[in-house]
Every structure is written in structure tokens, then in C-alpha cells.
Design an enzyme around this catalytic site. Sequence first.
Site, mmCIF file in Angstrom:
data_model
loop_
_atom_site.group_PDB
_atom_site.id
_atom_site.type_symbol
_atom_site.label_atom_id
_atom_site.label_comp_id
_atom_site.label_asym_id
_atom_site.label_seq_id
_atom_site.Cartn_x
_atom_site.Cartn_y
_atom_site.Cartn_z
ATOM 1 N N GLY A 77 0.250 -1.440 -5.427
ATOM 2 C CA GLY A 77 1.680 -1.751 -5.497
ATOM 3 C C GLY A 77 2.119 -2.414 -6.777
ATOM 4 O O GLY A 77 3.145 -2.031 -7.371
ATOM 5 N N THR B 259 -0.712 3.393 2.835
ATOM 6 C CA THR B 259 0.755 3.453 2.879
ATOM 7 C C THR B 259 1.138 4.864 3.311
ATOM 8 O O THR B 259 0.432 5.807 2.994
ATOM 9 C CB THR B 259 1.314 3.196 1.459
ATOM 10 O OG1 THR B 259 0.991 1.872 1.080
ATOM 11 C CG2 THR B 259 2.820 3.395 1.395
ATOM 12 N N GLY C 75 -0.540 3.514 -3.317
ATOM 13 C CA GLY C 75 -1.562 3.047 -4.244
ATOM 14 C C GLY C 75 -1.411 1.571 -4.527
ATOM 15 O O GLY C 75 -0.892 0.834 -3.687
#
Length: 319
Positions: free
Chosen positions: A223, A169, A221
Site C-alpha cells: 500500500g 486485497t 500490493g
Amino acid sequence: LGRMKPVIVVHGGAGRIFKEREEGCRAGVIRAALQGYALLKQGGNALDAVEEAVRSMEDDPHFNAGCGSVLNEKGEVEMDAIIMDGKNLDSGAVSAVKYVANPIKLARLVMEKTKHMLLTETGAHLFAQAMGIPETPGDKLITKRSLDRWKKNLEADSNPEEFQKDLGTVGAVAIDSEGNVACATSTGGLSNKLIGRVGDTACIGSGGYADNSSGATSTTGHGESIMKVVLARLILYHMEQGMSPELAADTALDYMKTRVGGLGGVVVVSNSGEWAARFSTKQMSWATVKEDQLHYGIYAGESHTKSVDEALASESKGF
């Protein structure tokens, strides 16, 4: 009015960064930080800076956002993004969008051109068309790496959890010379996820939060774990209680680990211009620029420093 010294902090995702991707990830977060900082230096606002930094990483196939996003169970890209303005708590987000090269741009438009905060899938697609955003064919966003990973995860003896650690992400936080803060986060989500799965990124307070009264944070990380503890808002809560960005980040990440067994990473900037880049995973690519000094790293405890001029010189040579 005392002018703030602008600061930008970016992350390229927490998890495990495979050796062959390390250089690309490092170069990518440095480029994003320098581009965002260049805007801030010219007197640009924090919102523009975080959007620009995230757009830069969406366009970079090394990261799980925009081009290079991982694929869902059906082999398609479904992306989430959020942006937030600390001045008035305005926010815009999109979830499960498919044919958009830069979900972060769409999130910004949701914030500025609608009365809503979150548009999803078909509705987000129609809104993108209405805004004149060109449609990007799905396969243009798919890299060989994402396709290979998707196929591998379909094998009977595969362990997708093993690969989930390599998440990527992307996100950014900034404070501009006016003292306004902003955050932006964008992701392709989890590899081989169920169709329609939306993680923390599009959720205000989880994937990011920005409030001029305390600061801004962007997360990465696992979610579902991040959503359970509302990680971005939790960090700012700790800062409101008087913790430094670093201590607030560590405290919140530690709570997420002990309470729900989740790992992740965050970038934080306070309303006084203090910053932190912290993670509980093996690695997280990050970079920050403050007072014309670039700092960056990937491993725990790793931090390199260069002057912005030096970094820009090697940037123009193309790493």
C-alpha cells in the site's frame, strides 16, 4: 448508440498465495467475476457489478477483505474500501472500519448518500448505523488463519514482512453496455499494522480510479508504495498517452518497482473494453469475463479459458 460488450475483471490480491489457499482463491475470483458479469449481462451497470464482485470476495474467508481480514497490532480487524463511478468521477470510501461485514457497501453509500468521499473509523461507524447497516461483531470477521498469523507475528523472532507477501486485497473493474466504467477495491490491510494505519485502498487514484474517458483500474500490493506513485491514476495516464491496458499496467508496475522498490498487481479495463490483469509479485489471483468467455489465473503467464456456461455448470456443483 453502439452497445458496448460488457467486461468485468477481478483480482483477489497480489503477493504469495500459499498452496493450501490456491484452490479457494481461484474459485473465489471466478465466482466473483461470474456474479458481476451476470449483472452486466442483464443490462446492469458497472457500479453494481464491481460492488457485487467485491462483496462476494469480502464474504469469502480466503481473502484479506471483509470476513478473513488480517488483524492489526491489537488483534482487531480494521478495513478500507473504495468505489468509483467513471461517468462523473463520483467516489465513496471508508477507512479503518471495524464492525461492518461489507465495507464496499458502506463505501457505495458514502458516495450516494453524503456530500463527502471518505469517512473514517468512528464517523464511518455512526454513518453505517444511520444507514441501518447491521453491526457485525468483530470476532465474526476473524478467521482462525488471521488469528494464527497475528499470534505468529507477535513472536520475538517473527518476520511479519515474510507474511505480508500473502496480502489478498480484493478488487474489480468493469465496463457496462452503456460504456460506463467503474472500480471497487476492499482490504483488511497489513497484518499487525499500527492501529489507524490506512493504506492505498481508501485513497482515490491509488487503490482505484475510474474515468469514462480512459478506463478503470483497481490495485493490490504494498500500500505505501502504491500511494507513493498513485498507481491506479498512473496506469490511466499511460493509457491516455496511447498505451494498451497491458503495457500501461506493466510500465506503471515497473516504475513502482524501480523507483520505490514496491511490488503489486492491477486489473484494468479500457473504455473500449480491452482488459489486463498484471502483477510484479509471485502471484495474483484474477478472473475476467468478456463475450461469455471466462479467463483466469494465479501464476505469471498462466491463463485458463472456459465458456461462462461451462463455468456456471461447475460452479453449481460447487468446485
